[in-house]
Design an enzyme around this catalytic site. Structure first.
Site, PDB file in Angstrom:
ATOM      1  N   HIS A  72       8.621 -26.782  -1.104  1.00 56.42           N
ATOM      2  CA  HIS A  72       8.050 -27.951  -1.775  1.00 56.42           C
ATOM      3  C   HIS A  72       6.812 -27.580  -2.574  1.00 56.42           C
ATOM      4  O   HIS A  72       6.061 -28.451  -3.007  1.00 56.42           O
ATOM      5  CB  HIS A  72       7.735 -29.023  -0.736  1.00 56.42           C
ATOM      6  CG  HIS A  72       8.980 -29.471  -0.027  1.00 56.42           C
ATOM      7  ND1 HIS A  72       9.687 -30.589  -0.392  1.00 56.42           N
ATOM      8  CD2 HIS A  72       9.687 -28.885   0.982  1.00 56.42           C
ATOM      9  CE1 HIS A  72      10.757 -30.696   0.387  1.00 56.42           C
ATOM     10  NE2 HIS A  72      10.783 -29.666   1.223  1.00 56.42           N
TER      11      HIS A  72
ATOM     12  N   GLU B 229       0.818  -1.208   0.000  1.00 61.96           N
ATOM     13  CA  GLU B 229       0.000   0.000   0.000  1.00 61.96           C
ATOM     14  C   GLU B 229       0.857   1.266   0.000  1.00 61.96           C
ATOM     15  O   GLU B 229       0.435   2.314  -0.473  1.00 61.96           O
ATOM     16  CB  GLU B 229      -0.906  -0.007   1.246  1.00 61.96           C
ATOM     17  CG  GLU B 229      -2.351   0.258   0.912  1.00 61.96           C
ATOM     18  CD  GLU B 229      -3.287   0.041   2.096  1.00 61.96           C
ATOM     19  OE1 GLU B 229      -4.300  -0.629   1.898  1.00 61.96           O
ATOM     20  OE2 GLU B 229      -3.020   0.527   3.213  1.00 61.96           O
TER      21      GLU B 229
ATOM     22  N   LYS C 166     -14.264   0.318  -3.481  1.00 61.46           N
ATOM     23  CA  LYS C 166     -15.310   0.736  -2.533  1.00 61.46           C
ATOM     24  C   LYS C 166     -16.420   1.470  -3.279  1.00 61.46           C
ATOM     25  O   LYS C 166     -17.605   1.252  -3.037  1.00 61.46           O
ATOM     26  CB  LYS C 166     -14.725   1.664  -1.461  1.00 61.46           C
ATOM     27  CG  LYS C 166     -13.794   0.990  -0.483  1.00 61.46           C
ATOM     28  CD  LYS C 166     -13.454   1.959   0.639  1.00 61.46           C
ATOM     29  CE  LYS C 166     -12.328   1.469   1.509  1.00 61.46           C
ATOM     30  NZ  LYS C 166     -11.824   2.486   2.407  1.00 61.46           N
TER      31      LYS C 166
HETATM   32  O1  PA5 Z   1      -3.484   1.489   5.885  1.00 61.34           O
HETATM   33  C1  PA5 Z   1      -4.622   1.872   5.797  1.00 61.34           C
HETATM   34  O2  PA5 Z   1      -4.939   3.041   6.065  1.00 61.34           O
HETATM   35  C2  PA5 Z   1      -5.768   0.947   5.400  1.00 61.34           C
HETATM   36  O3  PA5 Z   1      -5.346  -0.323   5.091  1.00 61.34           O
HETATM   37  C3  PA5 Z   1      -6.759   0.831   6.521  1.00 61.34           C
HETATM   38  O4  PA5 Z   1      -6.120   0.336   7.656  1.00 61.34           O
HETATM   39  C4  PA5 Z   1      -7.934  -0.077   6.150  1.00 61.34           C
HETATM   40  O5  PA5 Z   1      -8.484   0.296   4.915  1.00 61.34           O
HETATM   41  C5  PA5 Z   1      -9.015  -0.015   7.220  1.00 61.34           C
HETATM   42  O6  PA5 Z   1      -9.481   1.301   7.357  1.00 61.34           O
HETATM   43  P1  PA5 Z   1     -10.265   1.794   8.625  1.00 61.34           P
HETATM   44  O7  PA5 Z   1      -9.398   1.614   9.805  1.00 61.34           O
HETATM   45  O8  PA5 Z   1     -10.588   3.221   8.346  1.00 61.34           O
HETATM   46  O9  PA5 Z   1     -11.516   0.933   8.728  1.00 61.34           O
END
Ligand code: PA5
Length: 425
Positions: A298, A277, A412
């Site tokens: 394996h 990310e 989303k």
């Molecule tokens: O790193 C990030 O910001 C995302 O992966 C969030 O952790 C994830 O989308 C969950 O979001 P939230 O904590 O707002 O529910």
């Protein structure tokens, strides 16, 4: 600090080698808060900040949950659960007597997985820790409604006392609900993104409930961040960041993270989110994947050894095992294994790891070893600080903003439109 060994990568470097000067500039950009996404760099101070603010409350909540419940249901997705799950599986793979079981839900939309958790929970006493920075993420919100209903049926008027919310300090649906119902609340700080939040209440409350010594984790993490402020090519975070960017520049676009401890599996999931990310944007990025050794030798070993030469391999190695397992002598030696007799399984595993490294290097896979002394609170803290710092440095070296995730919104948007959410287009 962890130790980084680049000896298995050196033969893949050009004469100039990894660009430590650029790693130094990236480190300076991060620490001076002058780069892209600088408003999300509060994770560098989390250990001190948590101690001054929420630590007491987290410890009190954990001790209440441990004293009255057989289980904690942690509801969250992505950065709101992977760190805690990684820590618990690494450090507490088997719950001790008196440790509540920790279930993770809300990290998907599978009715089967949710139903399986409900079945395992049975009629045990439980608490819920709902974690969402935005407070609006669909997956945890769906699970939370279901578990709230369960709490209400089980505890009636007392249900609210079994809910612990970890969310934004001021905004979001979860914050409003927490205020309206008086739930004990903890904060995901404004300047800390989900994937960098494991050393906040996001990771610490579930870890403390599972019986992990979070004070030790925080103490070690504070010392680690200080030690890794070192501005020199001796800094393991520079070494790792610069080596992987150098190799990426030479066409190694996939990094596999391996470990010889199966309990590392969810740490690898946490690492994948952190790097995927943070770096995968603007058409750039090293694709993070993970393998579990020796099991995956394996299954994936063939591909690693002789598939397309695009893989670099990073291996986390714990130098000391928690347990000993001396290999027995057998007089008959019918299985022909007496050449191993008297050696400890840990020693056999280390030799196997060296053999694998040499084989992969000779097959054209650059290898980076990340060495950690022990699988304990200090080892966990060392890994978290190292990987977070190296990730930010590596991201800045490649020219991206390591702290945003605009690409996550695309699915989303579609999903909300297709599910008929009011106002979704
Ligand atoms: O790193 C990030 O910001 C995302 O992966 C969030 O952790 C994830 O989308 C969950 O979001 P939230 O904590 O707002 O529910």
């Amino acid at each position: 600090m962890v130790k980084v060994d680049l000896s298995g990568a050196g033969s893949f470097f050009t004469a100039a080698g990894p660009d430590y000067a650029l790693a130094g500039l990236a480190h300076e950009t991060l620490s001076s808060r002058s780069g892209l996404g600088a408003e999300f760099t509060g994770w560098l101070e989390l250990p001190q900040r948590v101690r001054e603010t929420e630590l007491e409350g987290i410890l009190a909540a954990a001790s209440l949950i441990r004293s009255r419940s057989k289980a904690l249901v942690v509801i969250g997705i992505g950065g709101s659960y992977l760190g805690a799950r990684g820590a618990i599986e690494l450090l507490k793979p088997i719950p001790g007597p008196g440790d509540p079981r920790v279930f993770f839900v809300g990290n998907g939309l599978s009715p089967d997985a949710l139903g399986d958790t409900l079945e395992q929970l049975g009629d045990a006493d439980f608490d819920v820790n709902v974690i969402s920075k935005s407070g609006t993420t669909l997956e945890p919100a769906v699970s939370f409604r279901i578990f709230r209903e369960l709490l209400q049926k089980k505890y009636g008027a007392e249900a609210d006392a079994h809910i612990f919310a970890t969310t934004d300090a001021n905004k979001g649906v979860l914050k409003s609900l927490a205020q309206a119902h008086g739930w004990t609340s903890f904060v995901v700080p404004d300047d800390v993104g989900g994937r960098f939040s494991v050393l906040s209440a996001v990771g610490l409350l579930p870890m403390a409930v599972a019986g992990i010594d979070i004070v030790r984790v925080l103490d070690a993490a504070e010392a680690e961040f200080k030690a890794m402020d070192l501005r020199s090519p001796e800094n393991p975070a520079w070494q790792y960041a610069a080596a992987r960017q150098h190799l990426y520049g030479k066409g190694y676009g996939v990094e596999i993270l391996g470990c010889y401890e199966p309990s590392f599996r969810f740490m690898a999931e946490w690492w994948k989110q952190l790097y995927g990310e943070s770096e995968g944007k603007d058409g750039k990025g090293i694709f993070p994947a993970s393998v579990e050794f020796t099991a995956d030798l394996h299954s994936m070993g063939q591909f690693i050894q002789s598939g397309p030469r695009m893989l670099m391999e990073s291996v986390v190695r714990f130098t000391q095992s928690r347990r000993t397992c001396p290999f027995p002598v057998e007089e008959e030696n019918a299985d022909g294994l007496n050449y191993l007799a008297g050696r400890d399984l840990a020693d056999i595993c280390h030799v196997a790891a060296d053999a694998v490294r040499d084989a992969h290097v000779s097959g054209g896979v650059p290898n980076i070893v990340i060495e950690v002394p022990r699988r304990d609170e200090e080892g966990f803290a060392a890994l978290v600080c190292f990987f977070e710092l190296a990730c930010a440095i590596s991201g800045y070296m490649s020219g991206v903003n390591p702290f945003n995730q605009p690409g996550v919104e695309a699915y989303k948007k579609n999903m909300f439109r297709m599910l008929g959410k009011p106002g979704a287009v």
